[in-house]
Scaffold this motif. Structure first.
Motif, PDB file in Angstrom:
ATOM      1  N   GLY A 183      29.008   7.160 -15.039  1.00 57.57           N
ATOM      2  CA  GLY A 183      28.818   5.916 -14.313  1.00 57.57           C
ATOM      3  C   GLY A 183      29.946   5.677 -13.320  1.00 57.57           C
ATOM      4  O   GLY A 183      31.048   6.190 -13.473  1.00 57.57           O
ATOM      5  N   GLY A 184      29.636   4.885 -12.302  1.00 61.56           N
ATOM      6  CA  GLY A 184      30.658   4.515 -11.325  1.00 61.56           C
ATOM      7  C   GLY A 184      30.181   4.708  -9.902  1.00 61.56           C
ATOM      8  O   GLY A 184      29.259   5.487  -9.640  1.00 61.56           O
ATOM      9  N   ILE A 185      30.827   4.004  -8.980  1.00 60.54           N
ATOM     10  CA  ILE A 185      30.409   4.061  -7.581  1.00 60.54           C
ATOM     11  C   ILE A 185      31.562   4.482  -6.668  1.00 60.54           C
ATOM     12  O   ILE A 185      31.534   4.223  -5.474  1.00 60.54           O
ATOM     13  N   SER A 186      32.539   5.146  -7.240  1.00 58.89           N
ATOM     14  CA  SER A 186      33.638   5.684  -6.446  1.00 58.89           C
ATOM     15  C   SER A 186      33.387   7.161  -6.159  1.00 58.89           C
ATOM     16  O   SER A 186      32.561   7.803  -6.808  1.00 58.89           O
ATOM     17  N   GLU A 187      34.124   7.715  -5.205  1.00 59.01           N
ATOM     18  CA  GLU A 187      34.000   9.136  -4.919  1.00 59.01           C
ATOM     19  C   GLU A 187      34.429   9.969  -6.127  1.00 59.01           C
ATOM     20  O   GLU A 187      33.862  11.035  -6.387  1.00 59.01           O
ATOM     21  N   PHE A 188      35.420   9.460  -6.879  1.00 59.39           N
ATOM     22  CA  PHE A 188      35.832  10.151  -8.104  1.00 59.39           C
ATOM     23  C   PHE A 188      34.662  10.242  -9.083  1.00 59.39           C
ATOM     24  O   PHE A 188      34.446  11.280  -9.707  1.00 59.39           O
ATOM     25  N   ALA A 189      33.912   9.141  -9.226  1.00 58.07           N
ATOM     26  CA  ALA A 189      32.771   9.136 -10.143  1.00 58.07           C
ATOM     27  C   ALA A 189      31.679  10.077  -9.666  1.00 58.07           C
ATOM     28  O   ALA A 189      31.064  10.793 -10.471  1.00 58.07           O
ATOM     29  N   TYR A 190      31.419  10.094  -8.365  1.00 53.26           N
ATOM     30  CA  TYR A 190      30.393  10.988  -7.828  1.00 53.26           C
ATOM     31  C   TYR A 190      30.758  12.448  -8.096  1.00 53.26           C
ATOM     32  O   TYR A 190      29.910  13.262  -8.482  1.00 53.26           O
ATOM     33  N   LYS A 191      32.017  12.789  -7.889  1.00 49.32           N
ATOM     34  CA  LYS A 191      32.466  14.161  -8.115  1.00 49.32           C
ATOM     35  C   LYS A 191      32.386  14.522  -9.597  1.00 49.32           C
ATOM     36  O   LYS A 191      31.964  15.631  -9.953  1.00 49.32           O
ATOM     37  N   ARG A 192      32.779  13.596 -10.470  1.00 51.37           N
ATOM     38  CA  ARG A 192      32.733  13.868 -11.910  1.00 51.37           C
ATOM     39  C   ARG A 192      31.274  14.044 -12.352  1.00 51.37           C
ATOM     40  O   ARG A 192      30.969  14.932 -13.161  1.00 51.37           O
ATOM     41  N   ALA A 193      30.386  13.201 -11.858  1.00 48.75           N
ATOM     42  CA  ALA A 193      28.971  13.325 -12.213  1.00 48.75           C
ATOM     43  C   ALA A 193      28.425  14.678 -11.774  1.00 48.75           C
ATOM     44  O   ALA A 193      27.703  15.349 -12.523  1.00 48.75           O
TER      45      ALA A 193
END
Length: 290
Positions: A183-193
């Motif tokens: 979950g999340g809406i940061s670039e870090f979250a997108y990369k982790r997903a």
């Protein structure tokens, strides 16, 4: 299109009847939220509102999500469950892995871990967890949990920067991998997903914002070479309220809409009878047309 019901901020007495109603209606899953405590003084800004204030007030009920899932799983047959969002680096991965493997051994492979790295530094301090290293520890925790759930090899060890484990085994193991949604809406979250996840869970977003987020995640999936893996896009959308809106989301790649199904005909009610009737309405007016 699949639909999931959000149980955030719900009275604990409603969990079981709502789960049974969702199961009977054909809703795909229900989502359970997570916080351990609510400090009276919070200086950490909430990342999903413009003024940094949480969407929930003190004395809002947060049932432990794994306890809730186990209880709901015992009274349902097809309904799936995921956490939205479980603050993974707040806990040690051994405990989380044990809980998830235990739940699946009791109710079957109907559980996914929706995880995030958290935002409330005060809660980390109270739990004795390092807020500054939460992202890196979450990454290692995912590796550890997946290693412990695998049927082979018999023994598992880990030598990471934040976690070191000698040869250990954990029984029961899962008969299928537990999906992990980031979950999340940061670039870090997108990369982790894209790199580590089996799916992504949004915050409340517009259709346009959902499309932009999916574009970024697909960019990173191409970068990490994970585009061939099955991937869930679970979104809460503020401007998709009918069949046309849901179809637009599906065209973007969304696999499940996370919503409060009773809202469409009964509004933001907290009354159980109205919520149950709203789930029936949703099944007749939305699910039957999918």
């Amino acid at each position: 299109m699949k639909f999931s019901a959000a149980l955030a901020f719900t009275d604990p007495d409603q969990y079981l009847p709502l789960a049974k109603a969702c199961d009977e209606a054909g809703i795909w899953a229900v989502a359970c939220s997570d916080h351990v405590v609510h400090p009276r003084q919070i200086s950490s800004p909430y990342p999903y509102t413009t003024d940094g204030s949480p969407r929930f007030k003190p004395q809002t009920a947060f049932v432990d999500p794994f306890v809730a899932i186990a209880a709901m799983g015992a009274v349902t047959e097809r309904l799936r469950f995921f956490t939205n969002i479980y603050v993974l680096p707040l806990r040690h991965p051994l405990g989380v892995a044990k809980q998830l493997a235990s739940i699946t051994s009791l109710i079957g492979n109907r559980v996914a871990l929706g995880m995030g790295v958290g935002w409330m530094e005060e809660e980390f301090e109270l739990m004795g967890a390092d807020f500054r290293t939460r992202g890196k520890r979450a990454d290692e925790a995912i590796d550890i949990m997946r290693g412990l759930w695998e049927s082979e090899p018999e023994w598992f060890s880990y030598d990471g920067k934040h976690y070191q484990l000698p040869e250990i085994e954990m029984t029961p193991r899962t008969s299928e991998p537990v999906p992990i949604y980031v979950g999340g809406i940061s670039e870090f979250a997108y990369k982790r997903a894209a790199r580590l996840g089996d799916g992504w869970i949004s915050d409340l977003m517009t259709t346009a914002e959902v499309g932009a987020a999916i574009e970024r995640i697909e960019h990173w999936r191409a970068h990490y070479g994970t585009q061939d893996k099955p991937f869930e896009y679970i979104v809460s959308c503020s401007d998709a309220i009918n069949a046309d809106g849901f179809a637009r989301l599906e065209d973007l790649g969304v696999t499940s809409v996370l919503t409060m199904p009773w809202v469409y005909t009964r509004g933001f009610t907290e009354e159980l009878d109205e919520r149950l009737a709203g789930i029936t309405d949703f099944a007749e007016q939305v699910l039957s047309k999918q």
